[in-house]
Design a protein around this motif. Structure first.
Motif, PDB file in Angstrom:
ATOM      1  N   THR A  62       1.244  -1.117  -0.011  1.00  0.00           N
ATOM      2  CA  THR A  62       0.134   0.140  -0.174  1.00  0.00           C
ATOM      3  C   THR A  62       0.847   1.630  -0.106  1.00  0.00           C
ATOM      4  O   THR A  62       1.969   1.566   0.870  1.00  0.00           O
ATOM      5  CB  THR A  62      -1.147   0.412   1.096  1.00  0.00           C
ATOM      6  OG1 THR A  62      -1.661  -1.482   1.448  1.00  0.00           O
ATOM      7  CG2 THR A  62      -1.410   0.888   1.583  1.00  0.00           C
ATOM      8  N   PHE A  63       0.379   1.957  -1.316  1.00  0.00           N
ATOM      9  CA  PHE A  63       1.474   3.343  -1.351  1.00  0.00           C
ATOM     10  C   PHE A  63       0.941   4.151  -2.067  1.00  0.00           C
ATOM     11  O   PHE A  63      -0.196   4.239  -3.508  1.00  0.00           O
ATOM     12  CB  PHE A  63       2.954   3.592  -1.350  1.00  0.00           C
ATOM     13  CG  PHE A  63       3.629   4.347  -1.912  1.00  0.00           C
ATOM     14  CD1 PHE A  63       4.581   4.967  -0.758  1.00  0.00           C
ATOM     15  CD2 PHE A  63       3.830   4.893  -3.102  1.00  0.00           C
ATOM     16  CE1 PHE A  63       5.065   6.357  -0.511  1.00  0.00           C
ATOM     17  CE2 PHE A  63       3.824   6.748  -3.244  1.00  0.00           C
ATOM     18  CZ  PHE A  63       4.809   6.548  -2.102  1.00  0.00           C
ATOM     19  N   PRO A  64       0.743   5.689  -1.248  1.00  0.00           N
ATOM     20  CA  PRO A  64       1.130   6.095  -0.070  1.00  0.00           C
ATOM     21  C   PRO A  64       0.546   5.219   1.134  1.00  0.00           C
ATOM     22  O   PRO A  64      -0.573   4.730   0.915  1.00  0.00           O
ATOM     23  CB  PRO A  64       0.853   7.587  -0.168  1.00  0.00           C
ATOM     24  CG  PRO A  64       0.505   7.765  -1.706  1.00  0.00           C
ATOM     25  CD  PRO A  64      -0.291   6.751  -2.043  1.00  0.00           C
ATOM     26  N   PRO A  65       1.054   5.339   1.972  1.00  0.00           N
ATOM     27  CA  PRO A  65       1.052   3.958   3.137  1.00  0.00           C
ATOM     28  C   PRO A  65      -0.347   5.499   4.050  1.00  0.00           C
ATOM     29  O   PRO A  65       0.504   5.928   5.398  1.00  0.00           O
ATOM     30  CB  PRO A  65       2.044   3.715   3.925  1.00  0.00           C
ATOM     31  CG  PRO A  65       2.922   5.093   3.414  1.00  0.00           C
ATOM     32  CD  PRO A  65       2.403   5.594   2.146  1.00  0.00           C
ATOM     33  N   HIS A  66      -1.236   5.191   3.272  1.00  0.00           N
ATOM     34  CA  HIS A  66      -2.476   5.687   4.451  1.00  0.00           C
ATOM     35  C   HIS A  66      -3.904   5.425   3.714  1.00  0.00           C
ATOM     36  O   HIS A  66      -4.004   5.162   2.035  1.00  0.00           O
ATOM     37  CB  HIS A  66      -2.450   7.801   5.085  1.00  0.00           C
ATOM     38  CG  HIS A  66      -2.532   8.092   2.983  1.00  0.00           C
ATOM     39  ND1 HIS A  66      -3.502   8.081   2.414  1.00  0.00           N
ATOM     40  CD2 HIS A  66      -1.579   8.874   1.977  1.00  0.00           C
ATOM     41  CE1 HIS A  66      -3.531   9.425   1.440  1.00  0.00           C
ATOM     42  NE2 HIS A  66      -2.567   9.094   1.420  1.00  0.00           N
ATOM     43  N   TYR A  67      -4.711   5.813   4.237  1.00  0.00           N
ATOM     44  CA  TYR A  67      -6.417   5.653   3.881  1.00  0.00           C
ATOM     45  C   TYR A  67      -7.425   6.575   4.159  1.00  0.00           C
ATOM     46  O   TYR A  67      -6.991   7.006   5.060  1.00  0.00           O
ATOM     47  CB  TYR A  67      -6.911   3.897   3.908  1.00  0.00           C
ATOM     48  CG  TYR A  67      -7.286   3.714   5.011  1.00  0.00           C
ATOM     49  CD1 TYR A  67      -8.670   3.545   5.707  1.00  0.00           C
ATOM     50  CD2 TYR A  67      -6.900   3.318   6.369  1.00  0.00           C
ATOM     51  CE1 TYR A  67      -8.842   3.744   6.736  1.00  0.00           C
ATOM     52  CE2 TYR A  67      -7.108   3.106   7.382  1.00  0.00           C
ATOM     53  CZ  TYR A  67      -8.279   3.347   7.625  1.00  0.00           C
ATOM     54  OH  TYR A  67      -8.758   2.548   8.692  1.00  0.00           O
ATOM     55  N   ILE A  68      -8.490   6.447   3.397  1.00  0.00           N
ATOM     56  CA  ILE A  68      -9.636   7.810   3.904  1.00  0.00           C
ATOM     57  C   ILE A  68     -10.375   6.730   4.296  1.00  0.00           C
ATOM     58  O   ILE A  68     -10.734   5.712   4.124  1.00  0.00           O
ATOM     59  CB  ILE A  68      -9.512   8.536   2.963  1.00  0.00           C
ATOM     60  CG1 ILE A  68      -8.494   9.540   1.985  1.00  0.00           C
ATOM     61  CG2 ILE A  68     -10.937   9.264   3.835  1.00  0.00           C
ATOM     62  CD1 ILE A  68      -8.263   9.902   2.822  1.00  0.00           C
ATOM     63  N   ASP A  69     -10.966   6.752   5.915  1.00  0.00           N
ATOM     64  CA  ASP A  69     -11.814   5.876   6.229  1.00  0.00           C
ATOM     65  C   ASP A  69     -13.041   6.311   5.915  1.00  0.00           C
ATOM     66  O   ASP A  69     -12.895   7.568   5.603  1.00  0.00           O
ATOM     67  CB  ASP A  69     -11.359   6.110   8.321  1.00  0.00           C
ATOM     68  CG  ASP A  69     -11.722   7.484   8.908  1.00  0.00           C
ATOM     69  OD1 ASP A  69     -12.318   7.599   7.895  1.00  0.00           O
ATOM     70  OD2 ASP A  69     -11.399   7.185  10.371  1.00  0.00           O
ATOM     71  N   TYR A  70     -14.152   5.921   6.748  1.00  0.00           N
ATOM     72  CA  TYR A  70     -15.609   5.960   6.761  1.00  0.00           C
ATOM     73  C   TYR A  70     -15.948   7.694   6.934  1.00  0.00           C
ATOM     74  O   TYR A  70     -17.160   7.828   6.716  1.00  0.00           O
ATOM     75  CB  TYR A  70     -16.252   5.086   7.471  1.00  0.00           C
ATOM     76  CG  TYR A  70     -16.602   5.016   8.813  1.00  0.00           C
ATOM     77  CD1 TYR A  70     -17.508   5.321   9.633  1.00  0.00           C
ATOM     78  CD2 TYR A  70     -15.622   4.787   9.628  1.00  0.00           C
ATOM     79  CE1 TYR A  70     -17.596   5.781  10.762  1.00  0.00           C
ATOM     80  CE2 TYR A  70     -15.466   4.724  11.330  1.00  0.00           C
ATOM     81  CZ  TYR A  70     -16.455   5.271  11.463  1.00  0.00           C
ATOM     82  OH  TYR A  70     -16.780   5.524  13.339  1.00  0.00           O
ATOM     83  N   ARG A  71     -14.971   8.119   7.962  1.00  0.00           N
ATOM     84  CA  ARG A  71     -15.513   9.260   8.426  1.00  0.00           C
ATOM     85  C   ARG A  71     -15.300  10.746   7.301  1.00  0.00           C
ATOM     86  O   ARG A  71     -14.888  11.379   7.596  1.00  0.00           O
ATOM     87  CB  ARG A  71     -15.055  10.162  10.150  1.00  0.00           C
ATOM     88  CG  ARG A  71     -15.631   8.383  11.094  1.00  0.00           C
ATOM     89  CD  ARG A  71     -14.754   9.160  12.027  1.00  0.00           C
ATOM     90  NE  ARG A  71     -13.484   8.128  11.859  1.00  0.00           N
ATOM     91  CZ  ARG A  71     -12.892   8.047  12.802  1.00  0.00           C
ATOM     92  NH1 ARG A  71     -12.827   8.490  14.170  1.00  0.00           N
ATOM     93  NH2 ARG A  71     -11.759   7.376  12.623  1.00  0.00           N
ATOM     94  N   GLY A  72     -14.201  10.238   6.424  1.00  0.00           N
ATOM     95  CA  GLY A  72     -13.590  10.864   5.780  1.00  0.00           C
ATOM     96  C   GLY A  72     -11.962  11.639   6.216  1.00  0.00           C
ATOM     97  O   GLY A  72     -11.738  12.594   5.376  1.00  0.00           O
ATOM     98  N   LYS A  73     -11.865  10.804   7.314  1.00  0.00           N
ATOM     99  CA  LYS A  73     -10.354  11.194   7.398  1.00  0.00           C
ATOM    100  C   LYS A  73      -9.004  10.073   7.198  1.00  0.00           C
ATOM    101  O   LYS A  73      -9.218   9.283   7.136  1.00  0.00           O
ATOM    102  CB  LYS A  73     -10.487  11.342   9.253  1.00  0.00           C
ATOM    103  CG  LYS A  73     -11.952  12.078  10.032  1.00  0.00           C
ATOM    104  CD  LYS A  73     -11.577  11.853  11.333  1.00  0.00           C
ATOM    105  CE  LYS A  73     -12.527  12.893  12.417  1.00  0.00           C
ATOM    106  NZ  LYS A  73     -12.091  13.276  13.648  1.00  0.00           N
ATOM    107  N   SER A  74      -8.628  10.987   7.265  1.00  0.00           N
ATOM    108  CA  SER A  74      -7.016  10.492   6.630  1.00  0.00           C
ATOM    109  C   SER A  74      -6.283   9.407   7.620  1.00  0.00           C
ATOM    110  O   SER A  74      -6.201   9.719   8.752  1.00  0.00           O
ATOM    111  CB  SER A  74      -5.757  11.013   6.122  1.00  0.00           C
ATOM    112  OG  SER A  74      -4.682  10.940   5.822  1.00  0.00           O
ATOM    113  N   VAL A  75      -6.254   8.385   7.493  1.00  0.00           N
ATOM    114  CA  VAL A  75      -5.410   7.562   8.399  1.00  0.00           C
ATOM    115  C   VAL A  75      -3.787   6.824   8.428  1.00  0.00           C
ATOM    116  O   VAL A  75      -4.235   6.161   6.873  1.00  0.00           O
ATOM    117  CB  VAL A  75      -6.456   5.963   8.743  1.00  0.00           C
ATOM    118  CG1 VAL A  75      -5.478   5.456   9.944  1.00  0.00           C
ATOM    119  CG2 VAL A  75      -7.535   6.256   9.855  1.00  0.00           C
TER     120      VAL A  75
END
Length: 323
Positions: A62-75
């Motif tokens: 996974t790159f970039p090493p983050h994802y957008i969660d169900y609340r719309g926040k970057s994790v």
């Protein structure tokens, strides 16, 4: 380490509670263990090559090493291969202790509540079971909120008794497109059809041929793959419904054969090209091209390739026919 045996008149399967690692799939007819295994069980604790392990929460790179969660926040996700989040990170499922419950002589259930990871909490149940000469892995996951989930198993197959190179093994893969990668092994987003890109024909296994035909090709992709295969084959739409098996493998003498079916839309094929740690596997130091993995999963890095990547329910089933 806790070891468990599943057995019938055709097969013996051994696995560990730690990482759900599968250590043996023995064809009773030929007495051959179809998969690579460390000579010391303690090496599964470190498991530098992910031998036989359950991979998750998010298989592959996974790159970039983050994802957008169900609340719309970057994790943010941890990185364990330079700046890449690989196979669920440093504390992936290959490092988890599963709860194991025997259902019958031919069936076990592994369970895990994943509530201490970087992802939202999810409850998993994994069934390891036999049906005659078929070993089945079925995985379900349930979360209260939409989250990330993409699991696979990382068995390395070698259908010879001596467990040398798999180069002479014969391989066929159902109709698929090839996912290109960059120098960090990150999917570049492009799906290539062999017919329109002859320079990648060496990776085409739509017809049965020796695995080593893909080794050491004179092109950049082969160099990136370190002279082997480390690529995702993305099955064409409805392929997994209409073409069975998805994968066929045999040793050169065809005395041992394997057929794989699955409901997953891609398979990452890897031929153990990069050796990082010296460990003993099947009574010899680990060697390049000693095994081949078929990581049935969603297309790698899918969380950066589609907007519809969150789910509250996860289901996968993969069957390995031992012939």
């Amino acid at each position: 380490m806790e070891r468990y045996i599943i057995e019938n008149q055709y097969l013996i399967v051994e696995f560990l509670a730690y990482g759900g690692c599968i250590t043996k799939i023995v064809n009773k007819k030929t007495k051959t263990n179809y998969i690579l295994a460390y000579d010391r069980y303690i090496d599964y604790k470190r498991n530098p090559y992910y031998l036989g392990a359950v991979i998750g929460r998010n298989a592959g790179r996974t790159f970039p090493p983050h994802y957008i969660d169900y609340r719309g926040k970057s994790v943010s996700l941890d990185t364990n291969e330079k700046n890449v989040h690989l196979h669920g990170g440093r504390d992936g499922f290959h490092k988890k202790q599963f709860r194991v419950e025997k259902k019958s002589q031919e069936s076990y259930n592994l369970s895990l509540v994943d509530d201490r990871s970087l992802y939202e909490a999810m409850v998993f149940n994994i069934s390891y079971r036999l049906r005659k000469n078929v070993f089945i892995i079925e995985i379900t996951g349930v979360s209260e909120v939409p989250t990330i989930c993409n699991l696979t198993n990382h068995m390395y197959f070698n259908l010879d008794d001596e467990k040398a190179s798999v180069g002479k093994h014969l391989l066929k893969i159902a109709d698929a497109k090839l996912q290109l990668i960059d120098e960090q092994y990150i999917p570049a987003g492009d799906l290539i059809d062999y017919a329109s890109e002859p320079m990648y024909k060496g990776f085409d296994f739509s017809n049965t041929k020796e695995i080593e035909s893909a080794f050491n090709q004179n092109n950049l992709l082969s160099m990136i793959c370190n002279g082997g295969i480390d690529l995702a084959y993305c099955f064409k739409p409805n392929c997994w419904k209409n073409q069975h098996p998805l994968i066929s493998l045999s040793n050169a003498s065809k005395t041992n054969r394997l057929q794989i079916t699955s409901n997953q839309n891609s398979v990452v094929v890897y031929t153990l090209n990069k050796l990082s740690d010296v460990v003993s596997i099947d009574k010899r130091p680990v060697m390049k091209h000693q095994g081949i993995t078929f990581e049935l999963q969603q297309i790698p890095n899918f969380i950066h390739g589609t907007s519809d990547y969150l789910t509250k329910k996860y289901e996968s089933i993969t069957e390995y026919a031992i012939l």
